[in-house]
Design a protein around this motif. Structure first.
Motif, PDB file in Angstrom:
ATOM      1  N   GLU A 146       0.833  -1.201   0.000  1.00  6.47           N
ATOM      2  CA  GLU A 146       0.000   0.000   0.000  1.00  6.47           C
ATOM      3  C   GLU A 146       0.867   1.250   0.000  1.00  6.47           C
ATOM      4  N   PHE A 147       0.511   2.206  -0.836  1.00  7.24           N
ATOM      5  CA  PHE A 147       1.202   3.485  -0.847  1.00  7.24           C
ATOM      6  C   PHE A 147       0.955   4.232   0.456  1.00  7.24           C
ATOM      7  N   VAL A 148       2.014   4.842   1.000  1.00  9.43           N
ATOM      8  CA  VAL A 148       1.895   5.645   2.216  1.00  9.43           C
ATOM      9  C   VAL A 148       2.225   7.111   1.929  1.00  9.43           C
ATOM     10  N   SER A 181       3.175  13.638  -1.413  1.00 14.35           N
ATOM     11  CA  SER A 181       1.824  13.091  -1.490  1.00 14.35           C
ATOM     12  C   SER A 181       1.664  12.058  -0.393  1.00 14.35           C
ATOM     13  N   TYR A 182       0.435  11.942   0.126  1.00 12.20           N
ATOM     14  CA  TYR A 182       0.138  11.008   1.209  1.00 12.20           C
ATOM     15  C   TYR A 182      -1.162  10.279   0.924  1.00 12.20           C
ATOM     16  N   THR A 183      -1.231   9.052   1.382  1.00 14.47           N
ATOM     17  CA  THR A 183      -2.518   8.392   1.348  1.00 14.47           C
ATOM     18  C   THR A 183      -3.423   9.039   2.399  1.00 14.47           C
ATOM     19  N   ASP A 184      -4.708   9.016   2.164  1.00  5.80           N
ATOM     20  CA  ASP A 184      -5.634   9.757   3.016  1.00  5.80           C
ATOM     21  C   ASP A 184      -5.544   9.357   4.489  1.00  5.80           C
ATOM     22  N   SER A 185      -5.323   8.098   4.759  1.00  5.03           N
ATOM     23  CA  SER A 185      -5.363   7.615   6.139  1.00  5.03           C
ATOM     24  C   SER A 185      -4.214   8.135   6.999  1.00  5.03           C
ATOM     25  N   LYS A 245      -2.681  11.349   6.305  1.00  5.68           N
ATOM     26  CA  LYS A 245      -2.569  12.813   6.173  1.00  5.68           C
ATOM     27  C   LYS A 245      -2.755  13.478   7.525  1.00  5.68           C
ATOM     28  N   THR A 298       3.093   7.481  -6.999  1.00  4.59           N
ATOM     29  CA  THR A 298       2.397   6.786  -5.916  1.00  4.59           C
ATOM     30  C   THR A 298       2.173   5.304  -6.196  1.00  4.59           C
ATOM     31  N   SER A 299       2.393   4.871  -7.415  1.00  2.00           N
ATOM     32  CA  SER A 299       2.171   3.459  -7.750  1.00  2.00           C
ATOM     33  C   SER A 299       3.428   2.645  -7.506  1.00  2.00           C
TER      34      SER A 299
END
Length: 127
Positions: free
Chosen positions: A46-48, A59-63, A65, A109-110
């Motif tokens: 999973e991208f962080v 950039s950040y994953t929503d969880s 931020k 992000t990938s």
């Protein structure tokens, strides 16, 4: 070839903090975008968070931020992930990765776009 070595993982209580470091070999580090990913058993990586070569874009994953901060020190060939207000759901093996598209201004992000990976460091957050 770039070698990446993560450190800083461990066991922490919910609400605590950890700072992960990723030390890179090679002079080309400063021209690469970098990312942090995490993985739990049975799930896909999973991208962080990610940062461009200059540190100018992130950039950040929503969880994560507002709780996690990615940064880099090109003079030390190191990228960091400061993790605050940790939650049990943040428990995972955390990996850093390097994208060898030199001076890429796009935040990647990938995971499929990253070329080099570290061995991972375990982060466990207890409730």
């Amino acid at each position: 070839q770039v070698q990446l070595v993560e450190s800083g993982g461990g066991l922490v209580q919910a609400g605590g903090s950890l700072r992960l470091s990723c030390a890179a070999s090679g002079r080309t580090f400063r021209s690469y975008g970098m990312g942090w990913f995490r993985q739990t058993p049975g799930k896909e990586r999973e991208f962080v968070a990610a940062i461009t070569w200059s540190g100018g874009s992130t950039s950040y994953t929503d969880s994560v931020k507002g709780r996690f901060t990615i940064s880099r020190d090109n003079a030390k060939n190191t990228v960091y992930l400061q993790m605050n207000s940790l939650k049990p759901e943040d428990t995972a093996v955390y990996y850093c990765a390097a994208d060898r598209k030199i001076y890429n201004i796009r935040v990647v992000t990938s995971p499929s776009e990253y070329d080099y990976w570290g061995q991972g460091t375990q982060v466990t957050v207890s409730s």
